[in-house]
Design an enzyme around this catalytic site. Sequence first.
Site, PDB file in Angstrom:
ATOM      1  N   ASP A  53      60.648  17.353  60.546  1.00  0.00           N
ATOM      2  CA  ASP A  53      59.595  16.553  59.840  1.00  0.00           C
ATOM      3  C   ASP A  53      58.366  16.980  60.585  1.00  0.00           C
ATOM      4  O   ASP A  53      57.267  17.175  60.129  1.00  0.00           O
ATOM      5  CB  ASP A  53      59.716  14.885  59.905  1.00  0.00           C
ATOM      6  N   GLY A  54      58.398  17.140  61.957  1.00  0.00           N
ATOM      7  CA  GLY A  54      57.169  17.424  62.867  1.00  0.00           C
ATOM      8  C   GLY A  54      56.705  18.915  62.443  1.00  0.00           C
ATOM      9  O   GLY A  54      55.619  19.038  62.269  1.00  0.00           O
ATOM     10  N   ASN A 121      50.440  12.231  57.592  1.00  0.00           N
ATOM     11  CA  ASN A 121      51.307  10.829  57.773  1.00  0.00           C
ATOM     12  C   ASN A 121      50.550   9.758  58.267  1.00  0.00           C
ATOM     13  O   ASN A 121      50.346   8.692  57.474  1.00  0.00           O
ATOM     14  CB  ASN A 121      52.268  11.182  58.952  1.00  0.00           C
ATOM     15  N   ASP A 155      48.690  -4.071  70.345  1.00  0.00           N
ATOM     16  CA  ASP A 155      48.886  -2.939  71.191  1.00  0.00           C
ATOM     17  C   ASP A 155      48.348  -1.508  70.468  1.00  0.00           C
ATOM     18  O   ASP A 155      48.072  -0.658  71.079  1.00  0.00           O
ATOM     19  CB  ASP A 155      50.468  -2.616  71.502  1.00  0.00           C
ATOM     20  N   THR A 166      56.406   5.673  55.473  1.00  0.00           N
ATOM     21  CA  THR A 166      57.757   5.337  55.716  1.00  0.00           C
ATOM     22  C   THR A 166      58.143   6.076  57.166  1.00  0.00           C
ATOM     23  O   THR A 166      59.350   6.248  57.487  1.00  0.00           O
ATOM     24  CB  THR A 166      58.768   6.330  54.912  1.00  0.00           C
ATOM     25  N   ALA A 167      56.922   6.263  57.744  1.00  0.00           N
ATOM     26  CA  ALA A 167      57.065   6.668  58.997  1.00  0.00           C
ATOM     27  C   ALA A 167      56.824   5.564  60.396  1.00  0.00           C
ATOM     28  O   ALA A 167      57.300   4.594  60.231  1.00  0.00           O
ATOM     29  CB  ALA A 167      56.358   8.069  59.262  1.00  0.00           C
ATOM     30  N   TYR A 168      55.902   5.641  61.001  1.00  0.00           N
ATOM     31  CA  TYR A 168      55.655   4.990  62.157  1.00  0.00           C
ATOM     32  C   TYR A 168      55.155   3.558  61.443  1.00  0.00           C
ATOM     33  O   TYR A 168      55.561   2.676  62.127  1.00  0.00           O
ATOM     34  CB  TYR A 168      54.409   5.438  63.196  1.00  0.00           C
TER      35      TYR A 168
END
Length: 263
Positions: A53-54, A121, A155, A166-168
């Site tokens: 993905d990266g 993303n 944070d 759907t990522a971070y």
Amino acid sequence: MMRVGIFYNSKQTDKESAMCLAEKIERRGSTAYVFSDISEIADIDRLIVLGGDGTMLRAAKRASEIQIPLVGVNYGNLGFLTEYERGEEDEAVSLVLSDCSVVRRSMLEVDLDGRKSYCLNELALLHPVGEDRSNGIAKISVAIDGSKAGDFAADGLIVATPTGSTAYSLSAGGCVMTPDSPTFLLTPVCAFSLRSRPIVYSDDCTLTVAFSENLLMLYGDGDYLGQVSEGNKLVIRKAKRSAMLLTSDPNGYFRRLTEKINH
């Protein structure tokens, strides 16, 4: 005759694999070009990406800049953004040489004091950690189209596209948005208040972010973009460019999502 580029991540695969794929494309009457440097990608009609993905995120940003569609073969872990898995390279070749569907994915334009970056993303504002850093809470104020949308003590803060939902953002408690949703998502990271919740807003809106004296680190799709603190101006809006993904199944989002989440 089609000009097909092959971009490979040298940490996940080797040039020999990319060259083997290039030979298959050449045998089918098209021209193939192999790239290992993202900046070299140019003068092609379509792009095959070998990596995770990266790698797809980096390739998609370059492809959006020169407006070419791409498809990924997963040589990494989950492969949310890739259409195929390792061993399905022949299917990827058939797809890029066919009259297949192209799905457009919206992107973020990030303007930090006049310097622009692009994300497929998410944009992440994170409180730095380290021996010389205090373990304080970041205080971030957000306005949407000039109207105050909230003050967050957390944070950090994530601004995600539907693709990045759907990522971070999902790991931080955000919701899933389908790729065609005309929305973006604002997700606090480890918020100090239980009243702080993710906010879905129209992608037609412009989001501006103000900071307290706390120093924050800015990341776009995992890449470091710089530091921000009081006095910096950060503006986030929908980019005019978009990522174009080739697919054999334009309605297969939820099938792929279920497969990957249960991986």
